[in-house]
Design a protein around this motif. Structure first.
Motif, PDB file in Angstrom:
ATOM      1  N   LEU A 186     -44.867 122.195 -79.362  1.00 34.11           N
ATOM      2  CA  LEU A 186     -45.018 122.459 -80.944  1.00 34.11           C
ATOM      3  C   LEU A 186     -44.238 121.501 -81.684  1.00 34.11           C
ATOM      4  O   LEU A 186     -44.630 121.054 -82.627  1.00 34.11           O
ATOM      5  CB  LEU A 186     -44.143 123.869 -81.119  1.00 34.11           C
ATOM      6  CG  LEU A 186     -45.128 125.103 -80.695  1.00 34.11           C
ATOM      7  CD1 LEU A 186     -44.262 126.523 -80.769  1.00 34.11           C
ATOM      8  CD2 LEU A 186     -46.322 125.394 -81.549  1.00 34.11           C
ATOM      9  N   ALA A 187     -43.081 121.094 -80.961  1.00 34.14           N
ATOM     10  CA  ALA A 187     -42.277 120.014 -81.509  1.00 34.14           C
ATOM     11  C   ALA A 187     -42.990 118.634 -81.807  1.00 34.14           C
ATOM     12  O   ALA A 187     -42.981 117.974 -82.856  1.00 34.14           O
ATOM     13  CB  ALA A 187     -41.127 119.416 -80.654  1.00 34.14           C
ATOM     14  N   LEU A 188     -43.999 118.273 -80.968  1.00 38.67           N
ATOM     15  CA  LEU A 188     -44.645 117.131 -80.988  1.00 38.67           C
ATOM     16  C   LEU A 188     -45.846 117.175 -81.969  1.00 38.67           C
ATOM     17  O   LEU A 188     -46.299 116.165 -82.338  1.00 38.67           O
ATOM     18  CB  LEU A 188     -45.280 116.750 -79.589  1.00 38.67           C
ATOM     19  CG  LEU A 188     -44.034 116.471 -78.424  1.00 38.67           C
ATOM     20  CD1 LEU A 188     -44.824 116.199 -77.193  1.00 38.67           C
ATOM     21  CD2 LEU A 188     -43.152 115.286 -79.102  1.00 38.67           C
ATOM     22  N   PHE A 196     -47.752 126.570 -87.448  1.00 40.85           N
ATOM     23  CA  PHE A 196     -49.275 126.635 -87.554  1.00 40.85           C
ATOM     24  C   PHE A 196     -49.471 126.670 -89.310  1.00 40.85           C
ATOM     25  O   PHE A 196     -50.236 125.809 -89.927  1.00 40.85           O
ATOM     26  CB  PHE A 196     -49.900 128.061 -87.156  1.00 40.85           C
ATOM     27  CG  PHE A 196     -51.456 128.295 -87.588  1.00 40.85           C
ATOM     28  CD1 PHE A 196     -52.456 127.518 -86.789  1.00 40.85           C
ATOM     29  CD2 PHE A 196     -51.495 129.055 -88.698  1.00 40.85           C
ATOM     30  CE1 PHE A 196     -53.690 127.613 -87.338  1.00 40.85           C
ATOM     31  CE2 PHE A 196     -53.073 129.110 -89.187  1.00 40.85           C
ATOM     32  CZ  PHE A 196     -54.104 128.593 -88.542  1.00 40.85           C
ATOM     33  N   ILE A 197     -48.441 127.464 -89.957  1.00 38.79           N
ATOM     34  CA  ILE A 197     -48.470 127.697 -91.306  1.00 38.79           C
ATOM     35  C   ILE A 197     -47.894 126.003 -91.908  1.00 38.79           C
ATOM     36  O   ILE A 197     -48.574 125.382 -92.982  1.00 38.79           O
ATOM     37  CB  ILE A 197     -47.527 128.687 -91.985  1.00 38.79           C
ATOM     38  CG1 ILE A 197     -48.280 129.864 -91.329  1.00 38.79           C
ATOM     39  CG2 ILE A 197     -47.307 128.460 -93.250  1.00 38.79           C
ATOM     40  CD1 ILE A 197     -47.241 131.198 -91.504  1.00 38.79           C
ATOM     41  N   TYR A 198     -46.952 125.671 -91.318  1.00 41.32           N
ATOM     42  CA  TYR A 198     -46.253 124.321 -91.717  1.00 41.32           C
ATOM     43  C   TYR A 198     -47.464 123.327 -91.779  1.00 41.32           C
ATOM     44  O   TYR A 198     -47.625 122.539 -92.883  1.00 41.32           O
ATOM     45  CB  TYR A 198     -45.270 123.961 -90.748  1.00 41.32           C
ATOM     46  CG  TYR A 198     -44.636 122.716 -91.415  1.00 41.32           C
ATOM     47  CD1 TYR A 198     -43.755 122.663 -92.369  1.00 41.32           C
ATOM     48  CD2 TYR A 198     -44.843 121.292 -90.582  1.00 41.32           C
ATOM     49  CE1 TYR A 198     -42.922 121.426 -92.781  1.00 41.32           C
ATOM     50  CE2 TYR A 198     -44.230 120.217 -90.746  1.00 41.32           C
ATOM     51  CZ  TYR A 198     -43.337 120.357 -92.075  1.00 41.32           C
ATOM     52  OH  TYR A 198     -42.720 119.043 -92.379  1.00 41.32           O
ATOM     53  N   ALA A 258     -50.147 119.303 -76.064  1.00 37.85           N
ATOM     54  CA  ALA A 258     -50.428 119.084 -77.664  1.00 37.85           C
ATOM     55  C   ALA A 258     -51.535 118.567 -77.849  1.00 37.85           C
ATOM     56  O   ALA A 258     -52.203 118.932 -78.682  1.00 37.85           O
ATOM     57  CB  ALA A 258     -49.444 118.296 -78.227  1.00 37.85           C
ATOM     58  N   TRP A 259     -51.938 117.668 -77.124  1.00 36.43           N
ATOM     59  CA  TRP A 259     -53.201 116.964 -77.215  1.00 36.43           C
ATOM     60  C   TRP A 259     -54.484 117.529 -76.664  1.00 36.43           C
ATOM     61  O   TRP A 259     -55.564 117.884 -77.564  1.00 36.43           O
ATOM     62  CB  TRP A 259     -53.132 115.671 -76.541  1.00 36.43           C
ATOM     63  CG  TRP A 259     -54.203 114.660 -76.919  1.00 36.43           C
ATOM     64  CD1 TRP A 259     -55.286 114.139 -76.381  1.00 36.43           C
ATOM     65  CD2 TRP A 259     -54.371 113.905 -78.061  1.00 36.43           C
ATOM     66  NE1 TRP A 259     -56.133 113.320 -77.063  1.00 36.43           N
ATOM     67  CE2 TRP A 259     -55.395 113.025 -78.315  1.00 36.43           C
ATOM     68  CE3 TRP A 259     -53.457 113.906 -79.173  1.00 36.43           C
ATOM     69  CZ2 TRP A 259     -55.765 112.396 -79.263  1.00 36.43           C
ATOM     70  CZ3 TRP A 259     -53.783 112.968 -80.234  1.00 36.43           C
ATOM     71  CH2 TRP A 259     -54.898 112.189 -80.422  1.00 36.43           C
ATOM     72  N   ASN A 275     -53.569 122.375 -82.239  1.00 36.91           N
ATOM     73  CA  ASN A 275     -53.310 123.742 -82.673  1.00 36.91           C
ATOM     74  C   ASN A 275     -52.227 124.636 -82.009  1.00 36.91           C
ATOM     75  O   ASN A 275     -52.431 124.957 -80.737  1.00 36.91           O
ATOM     76  CB  ASN A 275     -54.947 124.187 -82.251  1.00 36.91           C
ATOM     77  CG  ASN A 275     -54.986 125.730 -82.951  1.00 36.91           C
ATOM     78  OD1 ASN A 275     -53.894 126.654 -82.966  1.00 36.91           O
ATOM     79  ND2 ASN A 275     -56.171 126.229 -83.262  1.00 36.91           N
ATOM     80  N   PRO A 276     -51.293 125.203 -82.641  1.00 35.06           N
ATOM     81  CA  PRO A 276     -50.437 125.941 -81.892  1.00 35.06           C
ATOM     82  C   PRO A 276     -50.725 127.153 -81.199  1.00 35.06           C
ATOM     83  O   PRO A 276     -50.190 127.378 -80.124  1.00 35.06           O
ATOM     84  CB  PRO A 276     -49.369 126.492 -83.241  1.00 35.06           C
ATOM     85  CG  PRO A 276     -49.809 125.411 -84.294  1.00 35.06           C
ATOM     86  CD  PRO A 276     -51.087 125.130 -84.325  1.00 35.06           C
ATOM     87  N   PHE A 277     -51.765 127.666 -81.641  1.00 36.30           N
ATOM     88  CA  PHE A 277     -51.956 128.928 -80.746  1.00 36.30           C
ATOM     89  C   PHE A 277     -52.788 128.559 -79.498  1.00 36.30           C
ATOM     90  O   PHE A 277     -52.778 129.046 -78.426  1.00 36.30           O
ATOM     91  CB  PHE A 277     -53.346 129.804 -81.844  1.00 36.30           C
ATOM     92  CG  PHE A 277     -52.525 130.344 -82.894  1.00 36.30           C
ATOM     93  CD1 PHE A 277     -51.645 131.315 -82.879  1.00 36.30           C
ATOM     94  CD2 PHE A 277     -53.046 130.025 -84.041  1.00 36.30           C
ATOM     95  CE1 PHE A 277     -50.791 131.938 -83.611  1.00 36.30           C
ATOM     96  CE2 PHE A 277     -52.212 130.486 -85.292  1.00 36.30           C
ATOM     97  CZ  PHE A 277     -51.104 131.483 -85.064  1.00 36.30           C
TER      98      PHE A 277
END
Lengths: 328, 362
Positions: B80-82, B214-216, B289-290, B295-297
């Motif tokens: 998430l951080a990345l 996700f919102i951010y 992340a890649w 997508n966070p979910f």
């Protein structure tokens, strides 16, 4: 204080050579515009399978094993595994257009895993850590020049006291320097790394250059792994033997500004920094701080190069960028 | 000139049907598992048994489930951080170092102020210090990137080893517990995070963060700026965005979250600090992340898969005797297959002999 400067220099040279292999291979790769962050994985694969290959030769040939052949096998097996690993990398990044950084890191995860897995498996199968017997070991880490030449004062220690890999590594780095900057193919390769679209328009087969540079470069990097295992690590495998060797090689690529000739001096310097804590112990500078000096120096070089913007010092212009012919 | 059509040609797919897209991904995953099975079979283990152990054994025990939740917190948090960095096309390879620095900062308070502060205050101070340090450590390369376009991939990579080296020094020197042990003592109870369902409460924070991130990225002005900058720096500039500010702000946010993950590791999972506290998660998270396409979910699912593989390979070792490093090999193969399959989602191959209409159906 008695500080044996000759001994220090020759130890630094020996310590630097594995990194020289790793770095030279990565320079060749990066000249084609591909940043392969899989060097760590490639060196693990090279080190593990080079050792296993040599061990198998030793077990099958027994006392009659030929030392020079063992050296050739070690290097060849390492090269093949490195080339195989970077073939996966180049297939994904060149043909399937996957992001280079992510693919490189995946290769590091895969390669370190595979290297450790194979050696762990050998340990279980053979009932103990595998290693190379003494009669073969001298071929790897013993000096290759006759005693008389090593006994020449100063020069003997400085020039003739090294193992076979030092001379091979120097020859390889010099050959690569000449190839990249003096031959037509080398200049084409640089063109691909600087501006693939222009190179493509000029009729250079960009895909072929990218493939060959990453695969051969990966093979050379992997040889660095086996060189380290066979010399500094004393032909014995331990899971953390090669930790960070690949990353320091990537650092050296930056430090020597993408030049294999400069990488020779750079690798000696990094080797020296790595050993400094043994030779110059100081109450005020702890070991761990000595060990991060190469990285700090590299960061400083990176910053200076980007601020000064001298054209000849820059990374290949298209480094890390994808090239899709139809999108140019 | 060669006028013959090449054997294989490529065409970009504009709109691929959702089921077909997932079919391609499923096929790639199945291929990876198949290769994994071949590896297990090659070393003389029953591949079916090995994979049922990998996928099911981690869930059968309470300890296993806890370990999975704990490891997901770390991997997912870092992924998430990345995300914002990668969306901006800023290659932050330095999560490893940012986690380590965050852990170091909070350990300072845990070791020096444990008896002088109330536990909740101490824990909050520790969290804040970890975030600030993570953000600052990430901010250094971002500053140079923003002002001189210094290569951030290489810069952040180097900073990892500097951070690890600094902690190694603290571990063997100023913060060493028993002289000569090279170990930092365990934190006192005050400085350890409380648990919920057997795992430190960091996991709740990270799961909330999934929604927040996700919102951010999707609905805020910042998220929009990041997306524009990632697509084209020039567009962002013409639109009047302050590129330097956005770069540094986004990267520092990323570093702060990495720092927070470091805090969860030090004050939660480990209860102390050591130089290998990040343990490669910074690199694995990049692939998480890649693969999730930021997508966070999706990251929840991908990190679950990797954590289960890691844990499951451990049981394969204890039951079948195949070294647990097999998990890294299989993770690598899964990554290769999943990364590669996106190509077949974005492009279709047209073979020379086939008719164009036929290829269209493909």
């Amino acid at each position: 204080m008695n500080f044996n400067i000759l001994g220090f220099i020759s130890a630094a040279v020996v310590a630097g050579i594995p990194i020289l292999f790793g770095t030279s291979g990565e320079i060749l790769t990066e000249k084609s515009g591909h940043l392969n962050l899989g060097v760590e994985g490639l060196m693990y694969m090279g080190g593990a399978f080079g050792l296993i290959g040599t061990y198998m030769y030793q077990q099958s040939a027994g006392e009659s094993a030929m030392p020079w052949l063992a050296v050739v096998i070690a290097l060849l097996v390492a090269f093949l595994f490195g080339a195989m690993g970077s073939l996966i990398y180049s297939f994904l990044t060149v043909s399937l257009r996957v992001n280079q950084n992510v693919t490189g890191l995946a290769l590091t995860i895969f390669g370190t895993g595979l290297g450790k897995f194979a050696c762990e498996l050998m340990r279980v199968k053979e009932g103990g850590q595998i290693f190379i017997q003494n009669y073969l070991r001298t071929a790897f880490s013993g000096p290759i020049f006759p005693k008389a030449m090593q006994d020449i004062p100063v020069l003997g220690k400085l020039l003739f006291s090294y193992n076979v890999f030092v001379y091979l590594g120097l020859a390889m780095a010099l050959a690569m320097h000449l190839f990249i900057s003096k031959t037509r193919k080398g200049l084409y390769l640089q063109a691909v790394g600087e501006n693939p679209a222009t190179a493509d328009a000029a009729g250079i087969n960009v895909v072929r250059y990218k493939y060959l540079a990453t695969v051969i470069g990966g093979g050379i990097s992997a040889m660095g792994g086996v060189v380290y295992v066979m010399t500094t690590a004393g032909t014995v495998w331990s899971p953390h033997t090669l930790d960070g060797k690949g990353w320091i090689s990537v650092a050296l690529v930056i430090f020597c500004l993408w030049s294999p000739a400069k990488a020779i001096w750079g690798s000696f310097l990094f080797g020296a920094l790595n050993l400094l804590f043994l030779w110059l112990p100081s109450r005020y500078i702890p070991t761990q701080i000595y060990q991060i000096v190469p990285y700090i120096v590299t960061v400083l070089v990176l910053i200076l190069v980007s601020i000064r913007q001298r054209r000849e010092d820059q990374p290949p212009a298209a480094l890390g960028l994808p090239y899709f012919r139809e999108e140019r | 000139m060669n006028t013959k059509t090449p054997f294989i040609r490529l065409a970009k797919r504009e709109n691929i049907a959702k089921p077909k897209m997932w079919l391609i991904r499923l096929a790639a995953f199945a291929l990876a598992i198949l290769i994994g099975m071949i590896i297990y079979a090659a070393v003389g283990a029953d591949p079916g048994k090995a994979f049922s152990l990998i996928f099911f054994s981690p869930f059968t025990s309470k300890i296993g489930r806890r370990q999975i939740l704990r490891n997901i917190t770390t991997l997912l948090g870092t992924g998430l951080a990345l995300a914002p960095c990668f969306k901006m096309k800023y290659w932050n390879i330095g999560a490893e170092g940012q986690i380590t620095m965050g852990a170091m900062a909070c350990s300072f308070f845990a070791l020096k102020f444990a008896d002088r502060m109330l536990s909740p205050v101490l824990l909050i101070v520790m969290a804040l210090s970890a975030m600030v340090f993570g953000a600052l450590w990430a901010g250094i390369p971002a500053f140079f990137k923003a002002h001189w376009n210094t290569n951030e991939t290489l810069f952040t990579l180097m900073l990892n080893y500097i951070a690890i080296g600094i902690v190694a020094w603290l571990q063997g020197g100023p913060w060493e517990g028993v002289p000569g042990s090279q170990i930092i003592p365990m934190f006192s109870k005050n400085a350890v995070l409380p648990k919920l369902l057997g795992v430190h409460i960091g996991w709740i924070v990270i799961f909330i963060l999934v929604f927040l991130m996700f919102i951010y990225l999707k609905f805020t002005k910042h998220g929009y700026e990041i997306a524009v900058l990632g697509e084209s720096e020039n567009t962002a500039r013409y639109a009047g965005m302050n590129v330097r500010k956005i770069t540094i702000r986004t990267v520092m946010l990323s570093g702060a979250i990495c720092g927070l993950v470091g805090y969860f590791l030090a004050a939660g999972a480990n209860g102390t600090l050591n130089s290998s506290i990040a343990g490669g998660v910074g690199f694995t998270a990049i692939t998480v992340a890649w693969l999730s396409q930021l997508n966070p979910f999706a990251m929840v699912a991908v990190s679950l898969l990797i954590v289960v593989l890691e844990k499951g390979a451990g049981s394969v070792y204890t039951t079948l005797g195949v070294p647990s490093t097999a998990s890294e090999v299989i993770t690598g193969i899964i990554l290769f297959c999943m990364l590669g399959c996106e190509f077949f989602i974005n492009y279709r191959l047209i073979f020379r002999n086939r008719k164009e209409e036929k290829a269209d159906e493909l």
